[in-house]
Design a protein around this motif. Structure first.
Motif, PDB file in Angstrom:
ATOM      1  N   VAL A 129       0.883  -1.180   0.000  1.00 21.46           N
ATOM      2  CA  VAL A 129       0.000   0.000   0.000  1.00 21.46           C
ATOM      3  C   VAL A 129       0.914   1.222   0.000  1.00 21.46           C
ATOM      4  O   VAL A 129       1.910   1.266   0.741  1.00 21.46           O
ATOM      5  CB  VAL A 129      -0.919   0.019   1.242  1.00 21.46           C
ATOM      6  CG1 VAL A 129      -1.848   1.221   1.205  1.00 21.46           C
ATOM      7  CG2 VAL A 129      -1.719  -1.278   1.333  1.00 21.46           C
ATOM      8  N   THR A 130       0.623   2.193  -0.842  1.00 16.72           N
ATOM      9  CA  THR A 130       1.517   3.354  -0.895  1.00 16.72           C
ATOM     10  C   THR A 130       1.348   4.200   0.371  1.00 16.72           C
ATOM     11  O   THR A 130       0.320   4.129   1.057  1.00 16.72           O
ATOM     12  CB  THR A 130       1.238   4.246  -2.124  1.00 16.72           C
ATOM     13  OG1 THR A 130      -0.072   4.798  -1.975  1.00 16.72           O
ATOM     14  CG2 THR A 130       1.354   3.474  -3.420  1.00 16.72           C
ATOM     15  N   ASN A 131       2.342   5.000   0.640  1.00 17.90           N
ATOM     16  CA  ASN A 131       2.259   5.911   1.789  1.00 17.90           C
ATOM     17  C   ASN A 131       1.066   6.850   1.640  1.00 17.90           C
ATOM     18  O   ASN A 131       0.369   7.149   2.610  1.00 17.90           O
ATOM     19  CB  ASN A 131       3.548   6.730   1.927  1.00 17.90           C
ATOM     20  CG  ASN A 131       4.700   5.945   2.550  1.00 17.90           C
ATOM     21  OD1 ASN A 131       5.802   6.453   2.688  1.00 17.90           O
ATOM     22  ND2 ASN A 131       4.471   4.698   2.938  1.00 17.90           N
ATOM     23  N   ALA A 132       0.777   7.306   0.401  1.00 16.38           N
ATOM     24  CA  ALA A 132      -0.370   8.215   0.189  1.00 16.38           C
ATOM     25  C   ALA A 132      -1.674   7.494   0.491  1.00 16.38           C
ATOM     26  O   ALA A 132      -2.540   8.021   1.212  1.00 16.38           O
ATOM     27  CB  ALA A 132      -0.358   8.737  -1.247  1.00 16.38           C
ATOM     28  N   ASP A 133      -1.844   6.289  -0.058  1.00 17.84           N
ATOM     29  CA  ASP A 133      -3.102   5.556   0.157  1.00 17.84           C
ATOM     30  C   ASP A 133      -3.282   5.186   1.633  1.00 17.84           C
ATOM     31  O   ASP A 133      -4.413   5.091   2.110  1.00 17.84           O
ATOM     32  CB  ASP A 133      -3.148   4.294  -0.711  1.00 17.84           C
ATOM     33  CG  ASP A 133      -3.412   4.634  -2.176  1.00 17.84           C
ATOM     34  OD1 ASP A 133      -3.797   5.784  -2.454  1.00 17.84           O
ATOM     35  OD2 ASP A 133      -3.225   3.752  -3.031  1.00 17.84           O
ATOM     36  N   THR A 134      -2.190   4.972   2.333  1.00 14.69           N
ATOM     37  CA  THR A 134      -2.288   4.680   3.771  1.00 14.69           C
ATOM     38  C   THR A 134      -2.736   5.930   4.527  1.00 14.69           C
ATOM     39  O   THR A 134      -3.694   5.887   5.314  1.00 14.69           O
ATOM     40  CB  THR A 134      -0.918   4.198   4.311  1.00 14.69           C
ATOM     41  OG1 THR A 134      -0.510   3.067   3.553  1.00 14.69           O
ATOM     42  CG2 THR A 134      -1.000   3.828   5.778  1.00 14.69           C
ATOM     43  N   ALA A 135      -2.063   7.034   4.276  1.00 11.65           N
ATOM     44  CA  ALA A 135      -2.368   8.265   5.026  1.00 11.65           C
ATOM     45  C   ALA A 135      -3.800   8.731   4.808  1.00 11.65           C
ATOM     46  O   ALA A 135      -4.432   9.274   5.716  1.00 11.65           O
ATOM     47  CB  ALA A 135      -1.395   9.370   4.620  1.00 11.65           C
ATOM     48  N   TYR A 136      -4.324   8.527   3.585  1.00 16.39           N
ATOM     49  CA  TYR A 136      -5.675   9.020   3.271  1.00 16.39           C
ATOM     50  C   TYR A 136      -6.742   7.930   3.382  1.00 16.39           C
ATOM     51  O   TYR A 136      -7.901   8.181   3.044  1.00 16.39           O
ATOM     52  CB  TYR A 136      -5.703   9.623   1.865  1.00 16.39           C
ATOM     53  CG  TYR A 136      -4.891  10.896   1.745  1.00 16.39           C
ATOM     54  CD1 TYR A 136      -5.189  12.004   2.543  1.00 16.39           C
ATOM     55  CD2 TYR A 136      -3.831  10.996   0.858  1.00 16.39           C
ATOM     56  CE1 TYR A 136      -4.445  13.169   2.444  1.00 16.39           C
ATOM     57  CE2 TYR A 136      -3.083  12.158   0.755  1.00 16.39           C
ATOM     58  CZ  TYR A 136      -3.392  13.248   1.557  1.00 16.39           C
ATOM     59  OH  TYR A 136      -2.656  14.392   1.463  1.00 16.39           O
ATOM     60  N   HIS A 137      -6.374   6.743   3.835  1.00 17.81           N
ATOM     61  CA  HIS A 137      -7.391   5.693   3.993  1.00 17.81           C
ATOM     62  C   HIS A 137      -8.357   6.114   5.105  1.00 17.81           C
ATOM     63  O   HIS A 137      -7.928   6.524   6.194  1.00 17.81           O
ATOM     64  CB  HIS A 137      -6.728   4.359   4.354  1.00 17.81           C
ATOM     65  CG  HIS A 137      -7.650   3.197   4.211  1.00 17.81           C
ATOM     66  ND1 HIS A 137      -8.653   2.930   5.122  1.00 17.81           N
ATOM     67  CD2 HIS A 137      -7.755   2.247   3.253  1.00 17.81           C
ATOM     68  CE1 HIS A 137      -9.321   1.862   4.726  1.00 17.81           C
ATOM     69  NE2 HIS A 137      -8.786   1.422   3.587  1.00 17.81           N
ATOM     70  N   PRO A 138      -9.681   6.014   4.873  1.00 19.87           N
ATOM     71  CA  PRO A 138     -10.637   6.519   5.879  1.00 19.87           C
ATOM     72  C   PRO A 138     -10.441   5.895   7.256  1.00 19.87           C
ATOM     73  O   PRO A 138     -10.556   6.592   8.274  1.00 19.87           O
ATOM     74  CB  PRO A 138     -12.008   6.131   5.296  1.00 19.87           C
ATOM     75  CG  PRO A 138     -11.776   5.894   3.852  1.00 19.87           C
ATOM     76  CD  PRO A 138     -10.340   5.529   3.658  1.00 19.87           C
ATOM     77  N   LEU A 139     -10.105   4.592   7.314  1.00 23.49           N
ATOM     78  CA  LEU A 139      -9.939   3.965   8.640  1.00 23.49           C
ATOM     79  C   LEU A 139      -8.667   4.455   9.332  1.00 23.49           C
ATOM     80  O   LEU A 139      -8.613   4.546  10.562  1.00 23.49           O
ATOM     81  CB  LEU A 139      -9.906   2.435   8.504  1.00 23.49           C
ATOM     82  CG  LEU A 139     -11.230   1.800   8.095  1.00 23.49           C
ATOM     83  CD1 LEU A 139     -11.068   0.293   7.880  1.00 23.49           C
ATOM     84  CD2 LEU A 139     -12.296   2.063   9.157  1.00 23.49           C
TER      85      LEU A 139
END
Ligand SMILES: Cc1cc2nc3c(=O)[nH]c(=O)nc-3n(C[C@H](O)[C@H](O)[C@H](O)COP(=O)(O)OP(=O)(O)OC[C@H]3O[C@@H](n4cnc5c(N)ncnc54)[C@H](O)[C@@H]3O)c2cc1C
Ligand code: SF4
Length: 347
Positions: free
Chosen positions: A74-84
């Motif tokens: 999972v990219t750092n961006a997708d992790t930081a912006y993941h709703p959970l």
């Protein structure tokens, strides 16, 4: 850059086999944002790259115990912006977004972030002595250029080896890992001997007399995921990063602070749990449970925070250009805890 063989396995076992076939010459590659730079500088010289981007490790899953599993890809961006992550682990979200740039975070992966190498200037310059880089004449002389050189960004804690000598004063540059340390994340790995888990506190290591090893991974092991425990300290937390410019720079000092507060009586709140981890000060994210224990049962005041800061920095040693970090780190801790407790605004 030297020529290399390029493999693209589609399964975890195949990737581990590809790496294990040439343990000293092969490297995994994920986003490539650190490894390619190091190859261009001849600091890393793998003869085989095992591209892991086709492995099924790019999901975020809820765990039965209430925690969250972050896939290694999972990219750092997708992790930081993941709703959970935003709702339950805002400390992690803030730490990731404090790092690098939007473009880099879109490429960088959670697995790769754990392994990013130090930003010590001497490590990147193969004409300079460096015990961390040194593994043969092609990678420059042994020694530590930073110890008596320009060491403004270097470590102030955990630098001495067991025999009292100092072989490396590099810091671990990650922001994400500082939040993971405060949250007590667990790293999941798969290797030639099967699967195992490593608490984040045991994943990175201090330099001792073998600074060439950044972490405790065994040869051929692949990180598959990072597990976050159920408690994300989502109400009271702060990630404070102090650096030479306001964005796109590594931390001189950073603090991940997380608190739980309970209303004990009409006169105010009392701290019922505390986590404190620092970046930019040591070869690994720096955490000391004794410092956190000083906060528990106390009211959240700057004096109480100052005592925890002194305890966390106990034994700190400067090497000239970086001595300012000792006082800076103490002040950063007081400010981060004040922000976490909502006594001060977060800018
Ligand atoms: C200009 C610049 C500024 C930056 N600023 C910051 C900053 O302020 N804060 C910050 O925290 N970071 C910063 N970074 C670093 C960035 O976060 C890392 O480069 C990135 O996280 C690495 O991830 P990657 O997927 O690109 O790793 P790669 O470059 O692909 O790999 C890095 C290392 O990890 C290994 N690896 C990758 N995935 C796995 C896996 N799953 N299992 C085992 N080994 C693996 C590779 O073999 C390699 O050795 C910056 C980078 C750049 C270039
Ligand atoms: S601090 Fe570590 S990485 Fe930097 S020159 Fe010294 S040995 Fe190398």
């Amino acid at each position: 850059m030297k020529p290399f063989q390029y493999l693209r396995p589609t399964g975890v076992d195949a990737a581990v086999r590809d790496l294990t076939a040439q343990p000293d010459a092969a490297k995994f590659i994920a986003g490539g944002t650190n490894l390619i730079d190091l190859m261009k500088e001849h600091v890393e010289q793998p003869t085989t790259l095992v591209d892991i981007n086709r492995l099924p490790l790019a999901t975020v899953e809820e765990l039965e115990d209430g925690g969250l599993r972050l896939g290694a890809l999972v990219t750092n961006a997708d992790t930081a912006y993941h709703p959970l992550v935003e709702q339950r682990y805002p400390l992690l979200s803030k730490a990731i977004l404090a790092g690098a740039s939007a473009q880099l975070r879109n490429m960088a992966t959670n697995g790769g972030n754990l392994f990013q190498r130090t930003r010590c200037y001497y490590f990147y310059d193969t004409s300079m002595p460096c015990n961390k880089r040194h593994s043969g004449p092609s990678q420059g002389p042994a020694g530590c250029g930073a110890l008596h050189g320009y060491n403004r960004i270097h470590a102030i804690l955990g630098t001495e080896s067991a025999d009292g000598n100092v072989h490396c004063i590099a810091t671990h540059p990650s922001d994400m890992c500082v939040a993971l340390a405060a949250l007590e994340a667990v790293v999941r790995v798969s290797g030639p001997q099967g699967e195992r888990t490593i608490p984040i506190a045991d994943f990175h290591r201090l330099p001792g007399d073998t600074p060439q090893h950044d972490n405790t991974l065994r040869p051929g092991e692949l990180v598959t995921a990072i597990d976050l425990p159920a408690n994300g300290f989502s109400h009271y937390n702060s990630y404070l990063k102090l650096r030479d410019r306001a964005s796109y720079a590594f931390a001189l000092v950073s603090v991940a602070a997380a608190l739980e507060l309970e209303r004990s009586d009409a006169s105010g709140d009392q701290i019922s749990a505390a986590r404190l981890a620092m970046g930019g000060v040591a070869h690994k994210p720096w955490r000391k449970t004794e410092a956190e224990a000083l906060l528990v049962g106390q009211r959240p005041t700057p004096d109480v925070f100052g005592r925890a800061a002194d305890a966390l920095l106990d034994g700190a040693q400067g090497y000239g250009h970086n001595t300012f970090k000792i006082e800076l780190a103490k002040r950063a801790i007081v400010r981060a805890l004040s922000q976490a407790a909502k006594l001060e605004p977060t800018e």
